[in-house]
Design a protein around this motif. Structure first.
Motif, PDB file in Angstrom:
ATOM      1  N   PHE A  82      47.203 -25.219 -24.160  1.00 26.75           N
ATOM      2  CA  PHE A  82      48.023 -25.559 -25.334  1.00 26.75           C
ATOM      3  C   PHE A  82      49.449 -25.930 -24.911  1.00 26.75           C
ATOM      4  N   TYR A  85      49.313 -29.160 -23.305  1.00 22.84           N
ATOM      5  CA  TYR A  85      49.139 -30.205 -24.331  1.00 22.84           C
ATOM      6  C   TYR A  85      50.468 -30.530 -25.014  1.00 22.84           C
ATOM      7  N   MET A  86      51.224 -29.481 -25.353  1.00 23.77           N
ATOM      8  CA  MET A  86      52.490 -29.708 -26.057  1.00 23.77           C
ATOM      9  C   MET A  86      53.466 -30.479 -25.183  1.00 23.77           C
ATOM     10  N   ARG A  88      52.794 -32.681 -23.131  1.00 22.04           N
ATOM     11  CA  ARG A  88      52.395 -34.085 -23.054  1.00 22.04           C
ATOM     12  C   ARG A  88      52.450 -34.787 -24.407  1.00 22.04           C
ATOM     13  N   HIS A  89      52.048 -34.096 -25.465  1.00 27.66           N
ATOM     14  CA  HIS A  89      51.754 -34.795 -26.712  1.00 27.66           C
ATOM     15  C   HIS A  89      52.615 -34.353 -27.875  1.00 27.66           C
ATOM     16  N   ASN A  90      53.816 -33.906 -27.602  1.00 24.76           N
ATOM     17  CA  ASN A  90      54.600 -33.400 -28.704  1.00 24.76           C
ATOM     18  C   ASN A  90      55.711 -34.377 -29.042  1.00 24.76           C
ATOM     19  N   SER A  91      55.785 -34.780 -30.290  1.00 20.85           N
ATOM     20  CA  SER A  91      56.843 -35.711 -30.679  1.00 20.85           C
ATOM     21  C   SER A  91      57.912 -35.024 -31.503  1.00 20.85           C
ATOM     22  N   PRO A 141      53.569 -39.443 -26.572  1.00 19.01           N
ATOM     23  CA  PRO A 141      53.084 -38.341 -27.410  1.00 19.01           C
ATOM     24  C   PRO A 141      51.728 -38.609 -28.055  1.00 19.01           C
ATOM     25  N   SER A 142      51.492 -39.829 -28.499  1.00 19.11           N
ATOM     26  CA  SER A 142      50.203 -40.021 -29.174  1.00 19.11           C
ATOM     27  C   SER A 142      49.214 -40.826 -28.353  1.00 19.11           C
ATOM     28  N   GLU A 143      49.679 -41.524 -27.309  1.00 22.19           N
ATOM     29  CA  GLU A 143      48.734 -42.328 -26.541  1.00 22.19           C
ATOM     30  C   GLU A 143      48.202 -41.578 -25.320  1.00 22.19           C
ATOM     31  N   GLY A 144      48.822 -40.447 -24.992  1.00 22.19           N
ATOM     32  CA  GLY A 144      48.339 -39.688 -23.856  1.00 22.19           C
ATOM     33  C   GLY A 144      48.960 -40.178 -22.564  1.00 22.19           C
TER      34      GLY A 144
ATOM     35  N   PHE B 271      40.627 -29.539 -26.903  1.00 20.59           N
ATOM     36  CA  PHE B 271      41.315 -30.092 -25.737  1.00 20.59           C
ATOM     37  C   PHE B 271      40.456 -31.073 -24.967  1.00 20.59           C
ATOM     38  N   THR B 275      43.296 -36.800 -27.518  1.00 22.18           N
ATOM     39  CA  THR B 275      43.853 -37.897 -28.295  1.00 22.18           C
ATOM     40  C   THR B 275      42.811 -38.490 -29.231  1.00 22.18           C
ATOM     41  N   TRP B 279      42.817 -34.507 -32.034  1.00 17.81           N
ATOM     42  CA  TRP B 279      44.229 -34.836 -32.247  1.00 17.81           C
ATOM     43  C   TRP B 279      44.823 -34.151 -33.467  1.00 17.81           C
TER      44      TRP B 279
END
Lengths: 522, 423
Positions: A82, A85-86, A88-91, A141-144, B271, B275, B279
């Motif tokens: 988690f 993940y944050m 990498r993907h946190n806006s 954030p959203s494209e990985g 996970f 994406t 997501w």
């Protein structure tokens, strides 16, 4: 009045006001619920149903969900995937994960290609925006993740070493402290100077294409550029449906007919197989059967367009044939070598395989496989076509760079790699030393007196081969492969350049390679 | 009543609305009158309800309308904050939902109060037929969008099935409650013909729901039926055994459909498709984590990072901007609604009214649990909206209609004593 109110509510105070209002909301809810609970209605005997179990289940369910929610909301940092993940993907601007400082990506000279700003914004900066976009990749954030950011994520985000739950918990808590460096840096073999030079050369051409450079002695990839490029600092979703295909890394994932550059491999094969090197190349070209369309030389058509008749090369040797890039010569030569040795050579060059340039056991960066399926004994026409780099043959720029590097390194291919600290992989012998050196000698003739005279740089021994690949998509693709050394030294760079739909290799692709060599040896 | 119906709900709503206004003013010093429209609309709704209940001399429980109005206010503030409630545009169907819902609630209360609800008992066939017709009609005429069927204008009339089914099946259950109660050593052993009757009548709407692919609604209505069975028979095995059976059916049936498999995978290991299918839920979890215990402040977070946050994931806004404390407060409001509803059920004079009240309350409560559980990853996503908070006109109207039914059951008889003098 609004202006003064707006001033009063400027950021630090706004938070306090919001906190107060939040408290008011919660208190109001509690007051309402309490008031509702303690409302004593006049007692009436109704239809008595006993309903103990359902309210109990409701409370238990709500409580369980609430506790589970708290395990994310309050204790999310104890979950390894988690936090990763944050990062990498946190806006969200105020997420604690922004204080995580991801590892940097460096080039071979220590230049920072990608780093995270330590100002609490968590912004990832790509210093050489367009020049290194494909190889370094990006974090969005959203494209990985893409490129090295994706492949080396375990090291960059620093979660690889954590094994036990205690480790994760400790690291997670520590990670939430401001400006905590979590990952390790990744050093690439890329030379950012070459990347910038390739980028400016392609910008000048304004064409699609790719350039790859390898150190033939070590297999280190010095340059991996794909055009048109994009700015990973300002990623825009429209890139996903871009008609130019700017996200595509053409250096690894573009497949092209190789054109005449593949003749270097056929030349080496001819030397290895011991077939006669003096071949007759008449004006009418080479035909396998009388009813087949002949494979003619490019000069034949050039004369024909002027209304003249070309006399033909006559009987020529390997050096002249490569210098003039004779189709008739190499089609004959390939057929003389027979399909079986050709197939074996293709396998040694890994043309049918995807080549892994980076791997850490979890994720890897691979090229796409080329297309050169094994030929059957009777498929001589296809063999003749492939010998001049046409037919069904498709290769990536990386494959051509590997072929060139193998010739430069006396027939030994050191598998290409992108990470500096990765140990070199086992070298493989592709051609005999004699064959490779003979072809290198012929490629020198191409530069001194053949199609590639434009790259004969003073003080360098450049050996190269041009290519002009016919393709169903429009104008010919321009190819150029070369390797170079200072006199008396071993070749230290092998380059492959392709420029899509640009016509002759000597006109479009060669100047790009010249710029790269100039930058490398300056 | 003024305290319950106007003052306390207003106290819940005003801080939220002020927060949004404060954030807007802090960003730019301009504020138009339309910005105050949500407050005006909500105040008008509160006053209309209060005046109507006052004039109609409502003598029932104040807890249910109070909690419902507070949740309605929270919903309006949430939708206003997320931007789905645009005040300057011409009224859209979803904006008309609020006045229509309030009118429906008051009309249902006025028509069915003072035990007139018992007149619905023999009409169970009509309601069951209507429910079946609605689902079948939506399957025939609707078109698929985000995994559910909708009519033109984004209306999802399947919502209305909830009160229809509760009202119709309640008469079956309460009528046969003595037979259904039969048993031995706590194990219910009702006569088979009764079970078969209930089963045969219950099957068509359920099969149609499955055909429509609405597994969330299927689970919700079956769970509601089990709670009603338990309530009329007082046999806990109906509830415990029934829930166990429902879980077993879900465990077998969900992996059989494509959408079920996707949602199950996104629940078990989001996970693995960060994406992709994972997501939405992962972004919601990031939202909670960003909120922490106190939240970022209403209007100051970035809930739009969660896709379609205004409908099923509206709880994520609460989690991010009001924190754990705000979540607890909202859950308390739902708790008040559920306990108020159950209190109404336990005081109802007829078995039928009691059963209807239990069913409606169970339906609202379970809906809350399914939604909140889904958007905190405690259970798989079911696609069920959060009552009164989620964006969606049909859901709002239906929930207010159910509240109206609860009010009607609560308001059983004219108040004792000479109260006619007071207006």
């Amino acid at each position: 009045m609004l202006d003064s109110l707006s001033e009063f509510l400027a950021p630090p105070r706004c938070r306090e006001v919001l906190a107060l209002l939040r408290g008011a909301f919660c208190l109001a809810c509690v007051a309402l619920v309490l008031r509702a609970c303690f409302h004593f209605a006049p007692y009436r005997v109704g239809h008595r149903v006993r309903l103990m179990l359902f309210p109990a289940l409701f409370c238990i369910g709500a409580l369980a969900i609430f506790v589970y929610q708290a395990s994310w909301q309050l204790a999310g940092h104890t979950r390894k995937s988690f936090v990763s993940y944050m990062e990498r993907h946190n806006s969200r601007p105020d997420n604690a994960a922004h204080h995580l400082i991801r590892g940097e990506i460096l080039d071979r000279g220590g230049e920072r290609l990608a780093y995270t700003e330590a100002d609490g914004s968590g912004r990832r900066v790509y210093e050489y925006a367009d020049a290194c976009a494909h190889v370094v990749g990006f974090r969005h954030p959203s494209e990985g993740l893409t490129g090295v950011e994706r492949a080396a994520d375990d090291a960059l985000s620093g979660w690889k070493e954590l094994r036990t739950m205690e480790d994760v918990k400790e690291a997670g808590l520590a990670a939430m402290r401001p400006d905590r460096r979590i990952g390790t840096n990744v050093v690439l073999t890329i030379d950012v100077g070459l990347q910038l030079r390739a980028c400016s050369e392609f910008d000048r051409l304004k064409r699609r294409g790719a350039a790859v450079a390898i150190d033939p002695r070590t297999g280190e990839i010095l340059l991996l550029f794909s055009s048109p490029s994009f700015d990973p600092n300002r990623f825009d979703r429209s890139l996903n449906v871009d008609p130019e295909g700017r996200l595509l890394n053409r250096a690894l994932r573009g497949r092209y007919p190789s054109g005449s550059t593949f003749k270097t491999a056929i030349a080496a094969l001819m030397v290895e197989c011991g077939v006669p090197q003096e071949l007759d190349c008449p004006a009418d070209g080479f035909r396998l059967r009388s009813w087949r369309r002949p494979i003619r030389d490019h000069e034949y058509y050039a004369y024909e367009r002027k209304g003249l008749r070309w006399p033909g090369f006559g009987r020529i040797g390997l050096d002249t044939a490569l210098a003039k890039s004779s189709n008739a010569y190499f089609a004959q030569g390939g057929v003389l070598c027979k399909p079986a040795p050709f197939n074996a050579m293709v396998a040694r060059l890994h043309l049918n395989e995807s080549v892994t340039v980076y791997s850490n056991g979890v994720r890897s960066i691979d090229s796409i496989a080329g297309n050169c399926p094994p030929l059957k004994r009777a498929e001589l026409q296809e063999l003749a076509q492939r010998s001049i780099g046409q037919g069904t043959l498709l290769v990536t720029p990386l494959h051509m760079a590997m072929l060139t590097a193998a010739i430069a390194n006396h027939g030994v291919l050191v598998p290409p790699r992108l990470a500096r600290d990765e140990p070199p992989r086992e070298p493989e012998r592709v051609f005999s030393r004699r064959a490779a050196d003979r072809v290198a000698q012929a490629m020198r003739r191409v530069v001194t007196g053949g199609t590639a005279r434009g790259i004969d740089l003073p003080g360098l021994e450049v050996r190269g081969k041009t290519g002009t690949a016919q393709n169903p998509g429009g104008k010919d693709h321009a190819w150029f492969v070369c390797f170079a050394s200072r006199p008396g030294e071993e070749p230290s760079i092998a380059v492959a350049v392709v420029v899509e739909n640009a016509g002759f290799g000597s006109a479009a692709a060669l100047p790009v390679a010249r710029g790269i060599l100039k930058r490398f040896f300056q | 009543m003024f305290l319950h119906l106007v003052l306390l709900p207003l106290l819940v709503f005003v801080p939220l609305h002020l927060s949004v206004l404060a954030v807007r003013v802090a960003n730019a010093p301009e504020l138009g009158w339309p910005e105050l429209a949500p407050a005006a609309v909500f105040l008008a709704a509160l006053l209309v309800v209060w005046v109507a209940l006052r004039l109609g001399r409502y003598a029932g429980s104040p807890a249910v309308p109070s909690a419902a109005m507070a949740l309605l206010g929270t919903g309006i503030a949430l939708q206003y904050r997320i931007g789905t409630l645009r005040t300057v545009e011409a009224p859209t169907p979803s904006q008309l939902a609020l006045p229509i819902g309030i009118a429906t609630m008051l009309a249902v209360w006025l028509l069915l109060r003072r035990r007139r609800i018992e007149r619905l008992e023999p009409l169970w066939g009509v309601f069951l037929g209507a429910a079946v017709a609605v689902i079948a009609g939506v399957i025939v005429a609707g078109r698929g969008f985000r995994g559910a069927f909708y009519l033109a204008g984004g209306m999802n009339p399947v919502e209305i099935v909830k009160p229809l089914l509760v009202v119709s099946v309640a008469s079956l259950l309460s009528g046969h409650r003595r037979l259904l109660r039969r048993g031995f050593l706590g194990i219910p052993l009702p006569p088979l013909n009764i079970l078969a009757t209930v089963g045969v009548l219950w099957a068509p709407p359920m099969l149609l729901l499955v055909a429509q692919g609405d597994l969330g609604m299927f689970a919700l209505m079956n769970a509601t039926l089990l709670v009603m069975l338990y309530a009329v028979t007082n046999r806990s095995l109906y509830l415990v055994g029934g829930f166990a059976a429902l879980f077993a059916v879900a465990a077998v049936a969900i992996p059989m459909t494509d959408r079920g498999r996707v949602r199950l995978a996104a629940w078990l290991d989001p996970f693995s498709s960060e994406t992709g299918t994972g997501w939405q839920i992962l972004q919601a979890l990031v939202a909670y984590y960003s909120g922490g215990i106190w939240g970022t402040g209403f209007g100051a977070g970035s809930p739009n990072a969660v896709p379609i946050v205004e409908s099923d994931f509206v709880y994520a806004i609460v989690g991010e901007e009001l924190g754990m404390t705000g979540c607890a407060a909202v859950l308390l409001l739902y708790g008040a609604l559920v306990f108020g509803g159950l209190r109404i059920a336990s005081r109802a004079r007829s078995a039928y009214a009691s059963c209807v009240a239990t069913g409606l309350t169970a339906c609202l409560g379970l809906q809350t649990l399914l939604n909140v559980g889904g958007c905190t990853k405690a259970i798989p996503l079911t696609g069920i909206p959060l009552p009164l908070l989620s964006h969606g006109g049909s859901s709002l109207v239906t929930t207010l209609l159910m509240t109206g039914l609860l009010l009607a059951i609560s308001d059983e008889e004219p108040p004792l004593g000479a109260r006619s003098g007071r207006s």
